[in-house]
Design a protein around this motif. Structure first.
Motif: not given
Length: 98
Positions: A63-73
Protein backbone atom coordinates in the motif's frame (compact mmCIF):
# COMPACT_ATOMS: atom_id res chain seq x y z
CA UNK A 1 41.69 3.81 -13.84
CA UNK A 2 39.20 2.44 -16.27
CA UNK A 3 38.48 -1.15 -15.21
CA UNK A 4 35.71 -1.95 -12.75
CA UNK A 5 38.03 -3.90 -10.45
CA UNK A 6 40.54 -1.07 -10.46
CA UNK A 7 37.89 1.37 -9.21
CA UNK A 8 36.17 -0.93 -6.75
CA UNK A 9 38.16 -3.95 -5.54
CA UNK A 10 36.06 -7.10 -5.27
CA UNK A 11 36.56 -7.31 -1.50
CA UNK A 12 35.19 -3.78 -1.04
CA UNK A 13 32.20 -4.54 -3.23
CA UNK A 14 31.55 -7.80 -1.35
CA UNK A 15 31.63 -6.03 2.02
CA UNK A 16 29.41 -3.23 0.72
CA UNK A 17 26.89 -5.68 -0.71
CA UNK A 18 26.81 -7.63 2.56
CA UNK A 19 26.12 -4.39 4.47
CA UNK A 20 23.36 -3.40 2.04
CA UNK A 21 21.76 -6.84 2.50
CA UNK A 22 21.93 -6.54 6.30
CA UNK A 23 20.24 -3.15 6.12
CA UNK A 24 17.54 -4.51 3.78
CA UNK A 25 16.86 -7.38 6.19
CA UNK A 26 16.70 -4.93 9.12
CA UNK A 27 14.15 -2.84 7.21
CA UNK A 28 12.01 -5.87 6.43
CA UNK A 29 11.96 -7.06 10.04
CA UNK A 30 12.24 -3.75 11.91
CA UNK A 31 9.70 -1.86 9.79
CA UNK A 32 7.62 -4.91 8.88
CA UNK A 33 8.11 -4.03 5.21
CA UNK A 34 6.71 -6.50 2.69
CA UNK A 35 9.66 -5.90 0.38
CA UNK A 36 12.79 -3.85 -0.16
CA UNK A 37 14.21 -2.30 -3.32
CA UNK A 38 17.98 -2.04 -3.54
CA UNK A 39 18.75 0.54 -6.18
CA UNK A 40 21.98 1.87 -7.59
CA UNK A 41 22.64 4.13 -10.53
CA UNK A 42 25.98 4.38 -12.27
CA UNK A 43 26.75 7.28 -14.56
CA UNK A 44 24.82 10.28 -15.82
CA UNK A 45 22.71 8.21 -18.24
CA UNK A 46 21.21 6.35 -15.29
CA UNK A 47 19.86 9.48 -13.57
CA UNK A 48 22.58 9.15 -10.95
CA UNK A 49 22.27 12.07 -8.55
CA UNK A 50 25.78 11.92 -7.06
CA UNK A 51 28.91 10.64 -8.78
CA UNK A 52 30.09 7.99 -6.34
CA UNK A 53 29.11 4.43 -5.53
CA UNK A 54 26.00 4.39 -3.40
CA UNK A 55 22.87 2.34 -2.93
CA UNK A 56 19.31 3.32 -2.18
CA UNK A 57 17.75 0.79 0.19
CA UNK A 58 14.03 1.49 0.05
CA UNK A 59 11.51 -0.31 2.28
CA UNK A 60 8.34 -1.19 0.38
CA UNK A 61 4.76 -2.05 1.25
CA UNK A 62 1.93 -3.14 -1.02
CA UNK A 63 0.00 0.00 0.00
CA UNK A 64 3.03 2.33 -0.31
CA UNK A 65 1.80 4.18 -3.37
CA UNK A 66 5.05 4.82 -5.25
CA UNK A 67 7.12 3.24 -7.99
CA UNK A 68 10.60 1.70 -7.92
CA UNK A 69 12.36 5.05 -8.41
CA UNK A 70 10.35 7.18 -6.01
CA UNK A 71 9.73 10.79 -6.92
CA UNK A 72 8.25 11.49 -3.51
CA UNK A 73 7.67 9.90 -0.15
CA UNK A 74 5.80 6.71 0.54
CA UNK A 75 2.27 7.11 1.85
CA UNK A 76 2.96 4.30 4.32
CA UNK A 77 3.58 5.49 7.87
CA UNK A 78 5.77 3.57 10.30
CA UNK A 79 4.94 3.90 13.97
CA UNK A 80 7.73 5.09 16.23
CA UNK A 81 11.19 6.18 15.10
CA UNK A 82 12.11 4.30 11.90
CA UNK A 83 15.85 4.89 12.37
CA UNK A 84 15.72 3.53 15.93
CA UNK A 85 13.77 0.47 14.81
CA UNK A 86 16.32 -0.31 12.09
CA UNK A 87 19.18 0.34 14.52
CA UNK A 88 17.66 -2.08 17.04
CA UNK A 89 17.51 -4.87 14.46
CA UNK A 90 21.10 -4.19 13.34
CA UNK A 91 22.27 -4.29 16.98
CA UNK A 92 20.61 -7.66 17.58
CA UNK A 93 22.14 -8.92 14.32
CA UNK A 94 25.59 -7.71 15.41
CA UNK A 95 25.24 -9.50 18.77
CA UNK A 96 24.37 -12.69 16.94
CA UNK A 97 27.55 -12.36 14.86
CA UNK A 98 29.78 -12.09 17.96
Amino acid sequence: MTGRNELWPCAVLAETTALVQRLADAMRFGLIATGVNILSASGPGSEQSVSHLHFHVVPRWVDGGFSTWPAGRSQHRVSGDPAARISDVLAVDAQGRS
